[in-house]
Write an enzyme that holds these catalytic residues in place. Structure first.
Site, PDB file in Angstrom:
ATOM      1  N   SER A  33      11.578  16.050 -38.223  1.00 51.66           N
ATOM      2  CA  SER A  33      11.876  14.952 -37.315  1.00 51.66           C
ATOM      3  C   SER A  33      11.823  13.608 -38.054  1.00 51.66           C
ATOM      4  CB  SER A  33      10.924  15.000 -36.117  1.00 51.66           C
ATOM      5  OG  SER A  33      11.394  14.214 -35.060  1.00 51.66           O
ATOM      6  N   HIS A  74      12.921  21.643 -30.662  1.00 48.99           N
ATOM      7  CA  HIS A  74      12.701  20.658 -31.721  1.00 48.99           C
ATOM      8  C   HIS A  74      11.593  21.071 -32.692  1.00 48.99           C
ATOM      9  CE1 HIS A  74      12.914  16.754 -33.585  1.00 48.99           C
ATOM     10  NE2 HIS A  74      11.663  16.472 -33.292  1.00 48.99           N
TER      11      HIS A  74
END
Length: 278
Positions: A104, A256
């Protein structure tokens, strides 16, 4: 099989006490540097570290102001500066070559570090990396100068709640248990993190633009979750086009937090990528 030697420590870098963890079985093993995402910590790699420590020396860093690293309001919390923290730590540990794995926001920090020191970092693995976002809006940046604005940040994060946040980043919500919630929540029990996040709003310079990505020549592997709601797979496909020496893989039914949801698959892809001849 004998486990890797583990130790954790703190090092003062750019005026901040930075927490890092080292897992080492053999000094001759290649070095992987794990860089976590926003509102996260090295805790997010807890499932892939045991799978990688046989073949690699692993260094997991808690970026300022996250995890167990000092929550400073004086440190400039830009990606450029966070990359400098990574670089200076690796140099202080007398490591001359390493591989970056960033999740991320940590993907952007990894790209910044690779751009600054192509001689130090041989390859980059991006796990659902942030990409193409601009800097913080002028209104929010102005707000960060208002006294006690950090309390607004605290209130907003509290209103989201740890369970809601985890539901947003994990596709298979059956994986969410008390250990997971406690691990991601722990750094936020220290009130100083909200003051540091206030400073981070002020310092955030945005992601690397396409013209700079195209100058990063190290081989890069992009790993994505098809159901990523935080950084959609379209961002990964765009990064794939802009990074000149990159490859791309995605997993179905995955959100994610790919290191949490697909640790075996992610570890295998990382190992194959690092050991393959260039």
């Amino acid at each position: 099989m004998e486990k890797a030697h583990f130790y954790c420590s703190k090092m003062n870098i750019l005026g901040v006490n930075v927490h890092y963890e080292v897992y080492e079985r053999d000094r001759l093993n290649p070095v992987i540097v794990l860089i976590h995402g926003f509102l996260s910590s090295s805790f997010s790699f807890r499932k892939i570290i045991p799978l990688l420590e046989k073949d690699f020396t692993i260094i997991a860093i808690d970026l300022p102001p996250f995890g167990k690293t000092e929550k400073s309001t004086k440190f400039v919390h830009s990606y450029t500066n966070m990359a400098r923290v990574v670089i200076e730590l690796i140099q202080a540990l007398q490591i001359s070559k390493a591989f970056l794995v960033g999740h991320s926001m940590g993907g952007q920090v990894s790209l910044n570090a690779a751009k600054q020191r192509p001689d130090l970092f041989e390859k980059v693995v991006l796990l659902c990396s942030a990409g193409y976002t601009k800097g913080v809006s002028p209104t929010l940046k102005f707000g960060s100068y208002v006294p006690y604005f950090y309390l607004c940040i605290k209130h907003w994060l509290a209103s989201q709640g740890i369970l809601k946040n985890l539901n947003n980043v994990v596709h298979d919500q059956s994986l969410i248990d008390q250990e997971m919630m406690d691990g991601y929540m722990e750094p936020f029990l220290d009130n100083r993190i909200f003051m540091a996040l206030n400073r981070m709003i002020r310092d955030h310079e945005g992601d690397l633009p396409a013209e700079e990505l195209k100058l990063i020549e190290q081989p890069s592997l992009l790993i994505w979750g098809n159901e990523d709601k935080v950084v959609p797979i379209t961002i990964g496909e765009r990064l794939r086009k802009d990074l000149p020496n990159s490859s791309f893989v995605s997993f179905k039914h995955t959100g994610h937090l790919v290191p949490e949801e697909k640790p075996e698959h992610v570890s295998e892809k990382i190992g194959n990528f690092i050991f393959q001849a260039q």
